[in-house]
Design a protein around this motif. Structure first.
Motif, PDB file in Angstrom:
ATOM      1  N   THR A  62      -4.026  -6.013   7.461  1.00 37.15           N
ATOM      2  CA  THR A  62      -2.934  -5.210   6.903  1.00 37.15           C
ATOM      3  C   THR A  62      -2.538  -5.788   5.549  1.00 37.15           C
ATOM      4  O   THR A  62      -2.538  -7.007   5.366  1.00 37.15           O
ATOM      5  N   VAL A  78      -7.981   0.169   7.913  1.00 36.97           N
ATOM      6  CA  VAL A  78      -7.885  -0.871   8.944  1.00 36.97           C
ATOM      7  C   VAL A  78      -9.157  -0.893   9.785  1.00 36.97           C
ATOM      8  O   VAL A  78      -9.703  -1.954  10.087  1.00 36.97           O
ATOM      9  N   SER A  82       0.830  -1.211   0.000  1.00 38.56           N
ATOM     10  CA  SER A  82       0.000   0.000   0.000  1.00 38.56           C
ATOM     11  C   SER A  82       0.860   1.254   0.000  1.00 38.56           C
ATOM     12  O   SER A  82       0.427   2.299  -0.471  1.00 38.56           O
ATOM     13  N   GLN A  83       2.085   1.161   0.538  1.00 35.73           N
ATOM     14  CA  GLN A  83       3.005   2.290   0.688  1.00 35.73           C
ATOM     15  C   GLN A  83       2.433   3.370   1.587  1.00 35.73           C
ATOM     16  O   GLN A  83       2.905   4.503   1.581  1.00 35.73           O
ATOM     17  N   LEU A  84       1.386   3.061   2.360  1.00 40.31           N
ATOM     18  CA  LEU A  84       0.825   4.065   3.252  1.00 40.31           C
ATOM     19  C   LEU A  84       1.699   4.170   4.496  1.00 40.31           C
ATOM     20  O   LEU A  84       2.059   3.159   5.105  1.00 40.31           O
ATOM     21  N   GLY A  85       2.030   5.401   4.869  1.00 39.55           N
ATOM     22  CA  GLY A  85       2.830   5.621   6.071  1.00 39.55           C
ATOM     23  C   GLY A  85       2.023   5.282   7.307  1.00 39.55           C
ATOM     24  O   GLY A  85       0.794   5.197   7.251  1.00 39.55           O
ATOM     25  N   PRO A  86       2.723   5.080   8.446  1.00 43.15           N
ATOM     26  CA  PRO A  86       2.024   4.613   9.655  1.00 43.15           C
ATOM     27  C   PRO A  86       0.978   5.603  10.163  1.00 43.15           C
ATOM     28  O   PRO A  86       0.075   5.217  10.890  1.00 43.15           O
ATOM     29  N   THR A  87       1.119   6.889   9.810  1.00 41.39           N
ATOM     30  CA  THR A  87       0.177   7.872  10.328  1.00 41.39           C
ATOM     31  C   THR A  87      -0.814   8.311   9.263  1.00 41.39           C
ATOM     32  O   THR A  87      -1.580   9.238   9.473  1.00 41.39           O
ATOM     33  N   ASN A  88      -0.781   7.666   8.111  1.00 42.40           N
ATOM     34  CA  ASN A  88      -1.662   8.071   7.015  1.00 42.40           C
ATOM     35  C   ASN A  88      -3.124   7.752   7.355  1.00 42.40           C
ATOM     36  O   ASN A  88      -3.449   6.624   7.716  1.00 42.40           O
ATOM     37  N   LEU A 117      -4.765   4.779   5.745  1.00 36.16           N
ATOM     38  CA  LEU A 117      -4.422   3.484   6.336  1.00 36.16           C
ATOM     39  C   LEU A 117      -5.272   3.232   7.575  1.00 36.16           C
ATOM     40  O   LEU A 117      -5.857   2.154   7.738  1.00 36.16           O
ATOM     41  N   ILE A 118      -5.363   4.238   8.431  1.00 31.22           N
ATOM     42  CA  ILE A 118      -6.092   4.076   9.686  1.00 31.22           C
ATOM     43  C   ILE A 118      -7.576   3.795   9.397  1.00 31.22           C
ATOM     44  O   ILE A 118      -8.189   2.919  10.013  1.00 31.22           O
TER      45      ILE A 118
END
Lengths: 572, 196
Positions: free
Chosen positions: B120, B98, B85-91, B94-95
């Motif tokens: 994930t 999930v 996905s290349q989504l950063g942890p704070t994107n 993504l949140i």
């Protein structure tokens, strides 16, 4: 740390350490042209190559000549690769229905420079861009050639340290040919077969088309993967056959292939420390550099695994705990078969060794996990580092440490019996300042221009800055891994990253060879009571501290605005 | 100078022929002789039809199948466009993703925390495996849909659980495609009447 990760890490380091001495000795014999076990097979091919190319293997070269050959060879490789890529539609094994990304002039030149400098930064996805012909005759061959050229420079550098009152560093063409025939080719042949045995495909068939049990269609890209897979690691190149690189099940099907691929990356750069020790007749000096590498490597590994295992606290309703039935942790961008332990190992190996063959998506790492990888790039690829290049990077770092120590006690610094005078110092400074200059200026240009910012299509804010900083750090380090959320296939990024890759390759190799040339001309100074012993624990500590300090002084502000800010604002 | 340029050209051509043509052909020959199935991608053929590769993940959407992990490859498990996905942890994307996946997964097991790998996206987007925890989590749904006992399905999952390689490498895992194919054999779905 869980038992299995710990066991894997300890075994990995134990195997590497056990092989440093025999491999280091083998490399010494290969490059001093003394008999080895492979002579019967390799000598006839070597002679044939010299005959075809009209090389006189007994000619010795000065540092300048050696560097010239190195640059010429890189240049010719780049041009050939560029031609193959631009013409791939007219060459065999091109599937127009699948190879949908156009190899525009800017992308093709980026790829050509990227592979001929061992960076293998990839602004494209392999399976939808490259024909099998491009993958083999273009990229696979270039992986060998660029890797061997790096090894040759590393060996010439060692000769500079080992020789006295000598104007020459060896013959580039001989070192190159021997690196290919005695080292990379046999290693790749054995490794490729091991990988196929574990499930890496090796065929020239068209992509398979499957119909799933739920009646949906799946086009399965495959091809001659194994041949490329092994040399991309052995030559510390790292550009994958597929877009997902080492995360792809066809590139890295089992935990064992992952382990073997990591060994393939680390073994030769680690063994070169021993080759250095042997050639200068002071094995302890080599071991000191090796243990500093191991220390920095282990610290990175422990931190990355820790941060990734802790997971992402922004998620609710999920089970992050490590248990007997799952690894838990931050699994976004990671594969189940590797879990956190195997993903962290590969992330740390690849970020330290100028090899881009990641098995997880670093863009999705936690802020601090990603920070460690970025710091590894910025350290200068000297913890094992690129094949050949890692060794001279480490020796240059040691020279800086010696220089700092010399300032403290007010004596002319000496390293390995050689005086570091004003001329040598200039080369060291040029070497040390090149990285921050290129990485930071290009990052600044990118974040202050529309063309640069338009690459931030996936992530923004501090993470976006980290993506851009990571890109230029990776390219300068000739590493090639990325925070791949950055949309890098634009004219701006293709051209700027290519420029930075060339700076990282030639901008470091040329001063390193010049430095080695100066050392070769010197007569060794016998060590006296006032000489700083550079094979002692205290020098190891000094070297480690000076490395970390120099890196921190150069990059702390940029790191504070990227991953550190992200961590402090969002808590991940 | 000129001589070395000439050598560069000849050397590049000679070594490219050796390493870009001869070497791959030798490896292909050996691979095809000794490891034919592996060298050709481990394709699974059922009734003369390729249904997938043993080591390439697939999407399963029906409730009677074990589901794979979310995939960012193309529009999902596109094996010609591998990607994470290349989504950063704070994107936020993504949140949110999930969160939605957790809510959907919890429909089967209300209130139970969802094993992280099930919500994930993998690095390749083609992860063939899920963790034993993620398989366990789906057993009640699959058993109910197939009219089988949870114990029987559970046993099947255990049979398909691959332990760590050589006893210590990697993580325990369950191959989703192989599990689902076996599921279809052991507890076949009743043909649904289409006219309902």
């Amino acid at each position: 740390m869980d038992l299995y990760s710990a066991l894997q890490y300890v075994l990995f380091l134990a195997i590497v350490t056990a092989l440093v001495r025999p491999l280091g000795g083998y490399l010494e014999r290969v490059f001093s042209r003394t008999p080895t076990v492979l002579d019967r097979l390799c000598l006839p091919i070597e002679r044939l190559i010299y005959r075809i190319t009209a090389v006189d293997p007994n000619v010795e070269m000065t540092g300048t000549q050696y560097a010239t050959c190195f640059v010429f060879f890189g240049l010719v490789g780049t041009l050939l690769l560029y031609a193959i890529l631009r013409l791939q539609a007219f060459l065999p094994w091109f599937f127009p229905e699948y190879h949908t990304t156009q190899l525009s002039p800017d992308l093709a030149s980026n790829v050509a420079i990227s592979f001929s400098t061992t960076t293998t930064w990839q602004a494209y996805g392999g399976e939808n861009t490259m024909s099998y012909f491009s993958q083999m005759v273009g990229l696979c061959a270039q992986n060998f050639l660029a890797g061997a050229a790096g090894l040759a420079v590393g060996v010439a550098f060692i000769r500079g340290l080992a020789r006295q009152c000598s104007g020459t560093l060896g013959n580039f063409w001989v070192d190159l040919t021997r690196a290919l025939l005695w080292v990379l080719l046999p290693g790749a042949l054995i490794g490729a077969i091991l990988l196929v045995w574990q499930g890496v495909p090796m065929n020239f068939r068209p992509y398979a088309v499957a119909t799933s049990v739920e009646h949906s269609q799946q086009v399965i890209a495959q091809g001659p993967v194994a041949a490329l897979e092994i040399i991309k690691n052995l030559g510390t190149n790292g550009g994958g056959f597929f877009n997902a690189n080492g995360a792809h099940p066809y590139e890295n099907p089992t935990p064992l292939t992952n382990f073997l691929e990591m060994l393939a990356i680390v073994l030769l750069p680690a063994a070169l420390t021993n080759t250095l020790g042997r050639m200068i007749g002071q094995p302890r000096q080599g071991w000191l550099l090796y243990w500093v590498m191991i220390f920095l490597f282990s610290m990175g590994l422990i931190f990355v695994r820790h941060f990734e295992q802790r997971g992402n606290p922004q998620f609710g309703g999920v089970d992050l705990q490590s248990s007997s039935s799952q690894s838990g942790g931050n699994m976004e961008g990671k594969e189940v078969r590797f879990g956190i332990g195997g993903s962290a190992l590969t992330a740390v190996v690849t970020s330290n060794t100028a090899t881009g063959s990641t098995n997880s998506m670093h863009d999705s790492f936690t802020s601090l996990g990603g920070l460690v990888l970025l710091v590894n790039l910025l350290l200068g690829e000297l913890v094992f580092g690129g094949l050949g290049t890692g060794l001279y990077s480490m020796v240059m770092a040691a020279a800086i440490a010696v220089f700092l120590a010399g300032l403290m006690v007010g004596r002319t610094p000496e390293y390995l019996g050689k005086k570091i005078g004003p001329a040598e110092n200039k080369m060291i400074m040029l070497y040390a300042l090149a990285a921050p200059f290129f990485v930071l200026s290009f990052t600044a240009v990118a974040v202050s221009s529309k063309a640069g910012l338009s690459g931030l299509t996936t992530n923004t804010g501090p993470h976006g800055l980290t993506e851009i900083l990571f890109a230029y750090s990776s390219c300068f380090a000739n590493n090639g891994q990325s925070f791949a959320g950055l949309s890098a296939n634009t004219v701006f990024y293709n051209l700027t990253t290519a420029l930075v890759m060339m700076a990282g390759r030639f901008g470091l190799a040329i001063p390193a060879l010049a430095f080695a040339g100066m050392f070769a001309r010197q007569k060794n100074t016998p060590s006296s009571l006032g000489t700083l012993p550079t094979d002692s624990l205290s020098f190891g500590i000094l070297l480690t501290i000076s490395l970390i300090t120099v890196t921190a002084l150069s990059y702390l502000p940029a790191l504070a605005l990227g991953p550190v800010l992200e961590r402090s604002v969002f808590g991940t | 100078m000129k001589k070395n340029l000439m050598i560069s050209v000849l050397m590049t051509i000679a070594t490219t022929i050796l390493l870009g043509i001869i070497y791959p052909l030798v490896v292909t020959g050996l691979a095809q002789v000794f490891f034919k199935d592996k060298a050709n991608g481990q394709l699974i053929v059922r009734d003369g039809q390729v249904v997938g590769s043993r080591i390439i993940g697939q999407a399963f959407t029906g409730p009677a199948y074990f589901h794979s992990r979310p995939s960012a490859a193309g529009s999902g498990y596109d094996a010609a466009n591998s990607n994470g996905s290349q989504l950063g942890p704070t994107n936020q994307h993504l949140i949110d993703r999930v969160k939605a996946d957790v809510a959907a997964a919890q429909m089967d097991n209300p209130g139970q925390p969802v094993p992280i790998d099930l919500v994930t996206a993998s690095g390749s987007g083609l992860d063939p495996d899920i963790t034993p925890a993620a398989a366990e989590f789906q057993v009640p749904r699959v058993a109910k849909e197939r009219g089988a006992s949870a114990d029987d399905v559970e046993r099947l999952v255990q049979e398909h659980t691959q332990q760590r390689q050589l006893g210590f490498l990697g993580e325990p895992r369950v191959n989703v495609l192989e599990l689902n194919l076996e599921l279809d054999q052991r507890f076949p779905l009743k043909k649904q009447a289409k006219a309902e």
